[in-house]
Design an enzyme around this catalytic site. Structure first.
Site, PDB file in Angstrom:
ATOM      1  N   SER A  41      12.534 -35.524  38.928  1.00 28.45           N
ATOM      2  CA  SER A  41      13.244 -37.023  39.219  1.00 28.45           C
ATOM      3  C   SER A  41      13.517 -36.776  40.970  1.00 28.45           C
ATOM      4  O   SER A  41      13.731 -37.659  41.766  1.00 28.45           O
ATOM      5  CB  SER A  41      14.175 -37.343  38.979  1.00 28.45           C
ATOM      6  OG  SER A  41      14.072 -37.446  37.441  1.00 28.45           O
ATOM      7  N   HIS A  79      18.919 -35.532  41.113  1.00 26.77           N
ATOM      8  CA  HIS A  79      18.425 -37.101  41.813  1.00 26.77           C
ATOM      9  C   HIS A  79      19.369 -36.824  43.064  1.00 26.77           C
ATOM     10  O   HIS A  79      18.488 -37.871  43.566  1.00 26.77           O
ATOM     11  CB  HIS A  79      18.832 -37.957  40.378  1.00 26.77           C
ATOM     12  CG  HIS A  79      18.819 -37.706  38.898  1.00 26.77           C
ATOM     13  ND1 HIS A  79      18.309 -36.768  38.440  1.00 26.77           N
ATOM     14  CD2 HIS A  79      17.594 -38.767  37.840  1.00 26.77           C
ATOM     15  CE1 HIS A  79      18.529 -36.478  37.402  1.00 26.77           C
ATOM     16  NE2 HIS A  79      17.701 -37.681  37.148  1.00 26.77           N
TER      17      HIS A  79
END
Length: 406
Positions: free
Chosen positions: A280, A345
């Site tokens: 991610s 993230h």
């Protein structure tokens, strides 16, 4: 400066250059393309001033128009129109003819937007499937029409977008193999990452094993579940591959890897007791850079249903991020082993809206010519050095109680 010579002698001189090209003594010291245009330019510049008049420049283009892509010729003519002093510099000429990104190219692009009135690339008919695909990619990623035309004429699919495809295939193959293996060995096909034995491999980043530097990168090959893997693979193919087709493997690979490393380092600083899995960090770097580029060039981006697609992308990213936050704070079934962190993230997003945006906004220029690029590179370097020293000293000074090694 004086009066410009008539186009006739210039055309003849430029034509003569083709016949004596092999006699140029320095030909072997320059790349073939640059050598070719150097000979032509010198024939139109007998005084070796390094400049030719815009009149000669136009004559040169007219005499070689059959060898130029029509959209490329438009940009070159825009360059001629942009020089108010009536002269063209040799280096400007060579940079454009050899497809090099330069300030002169940017100037020609900007002038082309204002001066050229030919029909849009979207209106061209009779394109085959591959041509329509290249045109679609151009409209998906580039905000200016002249940029799209230049890309459409110059793209050859050589090399293909190998970086994103290779990384995605490796992630998919490794992720599916581990998912099936762990499903059988652990007797658990849902939330496998919550099991301590899931982290017992040489790929996952774990705070107890942070001295093993490769884990800051290889954690992308392990995912929290098949749904986590599936979303990252889809985003990499839908966003990463078109971006690589336009900007190249070096630039997009740089943004992706920078996002991956920033993600794991951010976890080691901000969520020090948690492991990390998933790609991610890299995915969010690419997607956030792409979305930011669309917003910053909203009127110029002509991709279809851009508002709806941005909304869908943001919803998918928010749902995946929400799942990661929930998983991190969900009580562990095997304490004291924590669930993976979601901070990677955020590290990817930070890279995307800094380094990534600079890359995507400068399709026509060298990055090393952009001051903003060096500012963000310096910021990224400072963060990496800070994180390295943090990992060396902070864990001991703070006397943290880390989870047991896998």
């Amino acid at each position: 400066m004086g009066e410009h010579p008539s186009p006739g002698p210039a055309v003849a001189a430029c034509a003569e250059a083709e016949r004596i090209e092999e006699l140029e003594p320095e030909a072997e010291e320059r790349p073939p393309a640059e050598d070719h245009w150097k000979v032509l330019f010198d024939q139109c510049d007998p005084g070796n001033t390094g400049f030719i008049s815009t009149g000669k420049f136009r004559s040169l283009l007219d005499s070689h128009s059959s060898k130029l892509d029509p959209h490329k010729r438009e940009v070159l003519l825009a360059l001629a129109d942009s020089h108010a002093n009536g002269q063209i510099c040799y280096q400007d000429f060579v940079n454009l003819m050899s497809n090099k990104r330069s300030n002169s190219f940017r100037q020609a692009i900007l002038q082309g937007n204002r001066r050229l009135c030919s029909k849009a690339l979207l209106e061209e008919k009779g394109l085959n499937l591959s041509q329509r695909l290249i045109r679609h990619v151009a409209y998906e990623t580039l905000p200016r029409e002249i940029d799209r035309k230049w890309y459409y004429d110059s793209y050859t699919c050589c090399p293909p977008p190998w970086f994103m495809i290779t990384v995605t295939l490796l992630e998919a193959r490794t992720g599916v193999a581990f998912f099936l293996y762990n499903g059988v060995s652990l007797g658990q096909f849902v939330l496998q990452v919550t099991h301590p034995r899931y982290l017992k491999n040489s790929l996952v980043y774990h705070p107890q094993l942070r001295a093993q530097a490769w884990r800051y990168l290889t954690y992308i090959f392990m995912h929290a579940g098949i749904e986590h893997l599936g979303l990252n693979v889809v985003l990499q193919l839908l966003v990463g591959v078109p971006l690589e087709m336009v900007h190249g493997a070096t630039r997009i690979g740089l943004v992706y890897v920078a996002g991956v490393v920033a993600g794991s380092l951010a976890v080691s600083v901000a969520d020090m007791t948690a492991p990390v899995v998933g790609s991610s960090g890299g995915v969010y770097a690419l997607v956030s850079a792409h979305l930011a580029n669309i917003v910053m060039n909203w009127s110029g981006m002509k991709c279809q249903f851009k508002l709806l697609r941005m909304a869908v992308a943001l919803i998918c990213m928010s749902m995946e991020f929400g799942r990661a936050v929930w998983l991190r704070f969900h009580p562990s079934a095997y304490p004291p082993c924590p669930h993976p962190s979601f901070v990677a993230h955020l590290g990817g997003v930070a890279v995307g809206i800094t380094l990534g945006v600079v890359v995507l906004r400068n399709y026509e220029q060298r990055l090393q010519d952009q001051s903003l690029w060096w500012i963000f590179v310096a910021m990224y370097t400072v963060f990496v050095l800070f994180a390295v020293f943090w990992n060396i000293f902070a864990y001991t000074l703070l006397d943290l109680k880390l989870p047991p090694p896998p």
